[in-house]
Write a protein that holds these residues in place. Structure first.
Motif, PDB file in Angstrom:
ATOM      1  N   ASP A 143      -6.254   3.323 -12.193  1.00 30.08           N
ATOM      2  CA  ASP A 143      -5.666   1.994 -11.992  1.00 30.08           C
ATOM      3  C   ASP A 143      -5.028   1.884 -10.609  1.00 30.08           C
ATOM      4  N   TYR A 144      -4.285   2.934 -10.203  1.00 26.44           N
ATOM      5  CA  TYR A 144      -3.668   2.931  -8.868  1.00 26.44           C
ATOM      6  C   TYR A 144      -4.731   2.850  -7.777  1.00 26.44           C
ATOM      7  N   LYS A 145      -5.805   3.583  -7.936  1.00 28.64           N
ATOM      8  CA  LYS A 145      -6.878   3.594  -6.925  1.00 28.64           C
ATOM      9  C   LYS A 145      -7.535   2.225  -6.801  1.00 28.64           C
ATOM     10  N   LEU A 203      -3.517  17.407 -23.479  1.00 30.93           N
ATOM     11  CA  LEU A 203      -4.833  16.769 -23.334  1.00 30.93           C
ATOM     12  C   LEU A 203      -4.722  15.251 -23.466  1.00 30.93           C
ATOM     13  N   ASN A 204      -3.880  14.781 -24.393  1.00 29.52           N
ATOM     14  CA  ASN A 204      -3.678  13.339 -24.559  1.00 29.52           C
ATOM     15  C   ASN A 204      -2.981  12.738 -23.332  1.00 29.52           C
ATOM     16  N   VAL A 205      -1.973  13.460 -22.829  1.00 34.67           N
ATOM     17  CA  VAL A 205      -1.251  12.980 -21.652  1.00 34.67           C
ATOM     18  C   VAL A 205      -2.162  12.967 -20.435  1.00 34.67           C
ATOM     19  N   LEU A 206      -3.062  13.956 -20.345  1.00 33.42           N
ATOM     20  CA  LEU A 206      -4.007  13.999 -19.220  1.00 33.42           C
ATOM     21  C   LEU A 206      -4.939  12.788 -19.230  1.00 33.42           C
ATOM     22  N   LYS A 207      -5.356  12.378 -20.414  1.00 33.03           N
ATOM     23  CA  LYS A 207      -6.200  11.180 -20.503  1.00 33.03           C
ATOM     24  C   LYS A 207      -5.463   9.947 -19.993  1.00 33.03           C
ATOM     25  N   SER A 208      -4.202   9.821 -20.402  1.00 32.78           N
ATOM     26  CA  SER A 208      -3.388   8.691 -19.929  1.00 32.78           C
ATOM     27  C   SER A 208      -3.173   8.781 -18.424  1.00 32.78           C
ATOM     28  N   SER A 209      -2.986   9.997 -17.935  1.00 35.22           N
ATOM     29  CA  SER A 209      -2.781  10.198 -16.501  1.00 35.22           C
ATOM     30  C   SER A 209      -4.012   9.784 -15.708  1.00 35.22           C
ATOM     31  N   GLU A 240       3.212   6.056  -5.583  1.00 34.19           N
ATOM     32  CA  GLU A 240       3.057   6.165  -7.029  1.00 34.19           C
ATOM     33  C   GLU A 240       1.831   7.000  -7.395  1.00 34.19           C
ATOM     34  N   LEU A 241       0.750   6.811  -6.634  1.00 37.09           N
ATOM     35  CA  LEU A 241      -0.467   7.588  -6.889  1.00 37.09           C
ATOM     36  C   LEU A 241      -0.226   9.075  -6.627  1.00 37.09           C
ATOM     37  N   ALA A 242       0.469   9.384  -5.531  1.00 34.95           N
ATOM     38  CA  ALA A 242       0.744  10.786  -5.187  1.00 34.95           C
ATOM     39  C   ALA A 242       1.601  11.453  -6.253  1.00 34.95           C
ATOM     40  N   ILE A 243       2.604  10.730  -6.760  1.00 34.83           N
ATOM     41  CA  ILE A 243       3.468  11.281  -7.810  1.00 34.83           C
ATOM     42  C   ILE A 243       2.658  11.536  -9.079  1.00 34.83           C
ATOM     43  N   GLN A 244       1.795  10.564  -9.424  1.00 39.94           N
ATOM     44  CA  GLN A 244       0.996  10.735 -10.642  1.00 39.94           C
ATOM     45  C   GLN A 244       0.000  11.882 -10.486  1.00 39.94           C
ATOM     46  N   GLN A 245      -0.547  12.054  -9.301  1.00 40.51           N
ATOM     47  CA  GLN A 245      -1.466  13.167  -9.061  1.00 40.51           C
ATOM     48  C   GLN A 245      -0.743  14.513  -9.145  1.00 40.51           C
ATOM     49  N   LEU A 303       0.816  -1.205   0.000  1.00 43.24           N
ATOM     50  CA  LEU A 303       0.000   0.000   0.000  1.00 43.24           C
ATOM     51  C   LEU A 303       0.859   1.269   0.000  1.00 43.24           C
ATOM     52  N   GLU A 304       1.965   1.232   0.742  1.00 44.84           N
ATOM     53  CA  GLU A 304       2.850   2.393   0.803  1.00 44.84           C
ATOM     54  C   GLU A 304       3.422   2.713  -0.580  1.00 44.84           C
ATOM     55  N   ASN A 305       3.826   1.682  -1.310  1.00 46.83           N
ATOM     56  CA  ASN A 305       4.360   1.879  -2.667  1.00 46.83           C
ATOM     57  C   ASN A 305       3.288   2.417  -3.613  1.00 46.83           C
ATOM     58  N   LEU A 306       2.071   1.831  -3.501  1.00 47.73           N
ATOM     59  CA  LEU A 306       0.975   2.289  -4.354  1.00 47.73           C
ATOM     60  C   LEU A 306       0.591   3.738  -4.036  1.00 47.73           C
TER      61      LEU A 306
END
Length: 331
Positions: free
Chosen positions: A279-281, A267-273, A180-185, A174-177
């Motif tokens: 997925d992380y959630k 806009l394309n990168v935001l969709k991927s983000s 990763e989620l915080a970095i992506q956000q 959970l700590e790793n996830l």
């Protein structure tokens, strides 16, 4: 010449507009001018007749005010800039004029201003980066203090409680996830910041670098750099040029195309983000179901520790980036 209207004032030769005594080296100023007169400069000048009128044992200095726009245009025609050779990055700058000391002074001042502009632009990038990071640190600091208080309070009430080996496995996952989620956000916030930045017509040289949030996308970085180069070229070419200049119009068209290309990429990168964040959630939710099977006290300790670790790691990451921006500004 009237400095406020730039019109010639016809007055009697002997009429005195303002009479005041100054020493050589004193600063003479008004809302329209600021200068000083050096006795040494007058004596060394190879063109004394340009500066003064001999009156026996005294000397009368003659000053003439010029319209700023006319002076700028005249120097555009006098300056020549060219590389020393085809493969060199060193430029040869020359300026023609009747007074060699004046032209030298102008060229030195021009280069100093050019250096100052470069320093100013780099400082602006650092300042914008620090501001961007500080905005994120504000919310993280409150969350970190709250999580730390909760963890201390829980441990003070449950001094003998530790997470089991089974719980440690789930906790580490959970700590790793969470990290990763915080970095992506954070990256997601940066993409939205870029869209907001693009929504207002302005220069692009002071934009916060993607590396601040760990983005190493070569396409995005290339598009940002290209837009920054075009806007810098437009700003440089606009000085002294009239409106409806074909070259400037072409530059504006290229800038508009570059802005649209960058916007489309974001806009394309935001969709991927958004897909990555979703997925992380989902993975976090699956691990939280495993964590829910632990005894309630152990589960509570894991959740509180997890919240503290997440905010602490993100806080330290942002502090490091802020320190790097501060060092860049200081240098």
């Amino acid at each position: 010449i009237d400095p406020s209207t730039q019109k010639v004032i016809k007055k009697k030769v002997n009429e005195v507009v303002e009479k005041r005594k100054y020493k050589f080296g004193d600063v003479i100023s008004s809302p329209y001018y600021k200068f000083s007169i050096s006795a040494n400069a007058i004596e060394k000048s190879p063109f004394p007749d340009d500066l003064s009128e001999n009156l026996g044992d005294k000397r009368k200095l003659i000053l003439q005010f010029h319209k700023l726009e006319d002076l700028v245009k005249s120097y555009f025609g006098k300056i020549e800039v060219k590389p020393i050779n085809k493969s060199s990055s060193i430029l040869y700058i020359s300026c023609e004029g009747e007074n060699i000391f004046r032209e030298q002074a102008f060229l030195n001042a021009l280069l100093n201003k050019y250096i100052e502009l470069g320093v100013y632009q780099k400082n602006q990038i650092a300042q914008n980066t620090i501001f961007f990071i500080d905005k994120q640190l504000e919310s993280i600091t409150d969350s970190l203090n709250y999580a730390e208080s909760r963890l201390e309070e829980f441990r003070s009430k449950n001094k003998t409680i530790n997470i089991s080996s089974e719980g440690v496995v789930v906790f580490n996952r959970l700590e790793n996830l969470d990290r990763e989620l915080a970095i992506q956000q954070s990256r997601d916030k940066y993409y939205k910041y870029l869209l907001e930045y693009l929504s207002v017509p302005r220069g692009f040289r002071e934009v916060v670098s993607p590396s601040v949030v760990g983005i190493q996308d070569p396409v995005l970085i290339s598009l940002i750099n290209r837009l920054a180069e075009l806007t810098a070229e437009r700003d440089a070419q606009a000085v002294g040029n009239k409106e409806n200049n074909p070259f400037l119009e072409q530059l504006e068209s290229r800038i508009a195309t570059a802005r649209e290309g960058l916007k489309e990429n974001i806009l394309n990168v935001l969709k991927s983000s958004e897909i990555l964040i979703k997925d992380y959630k989902e993975k976090i939710k699956e691990s939280e179901m495993l964590l829910a099977q632990l005894p309630s006290t152990e589960k509570n300790l894991a959740n509180i520790t997890r919240e503290f670790k997440l905010n602490e790691n993100l806080y330290l990451f942002l502090l490091q980036k802020r320190a790097e921006a501060g060092i860049a500004q200081a240098s």
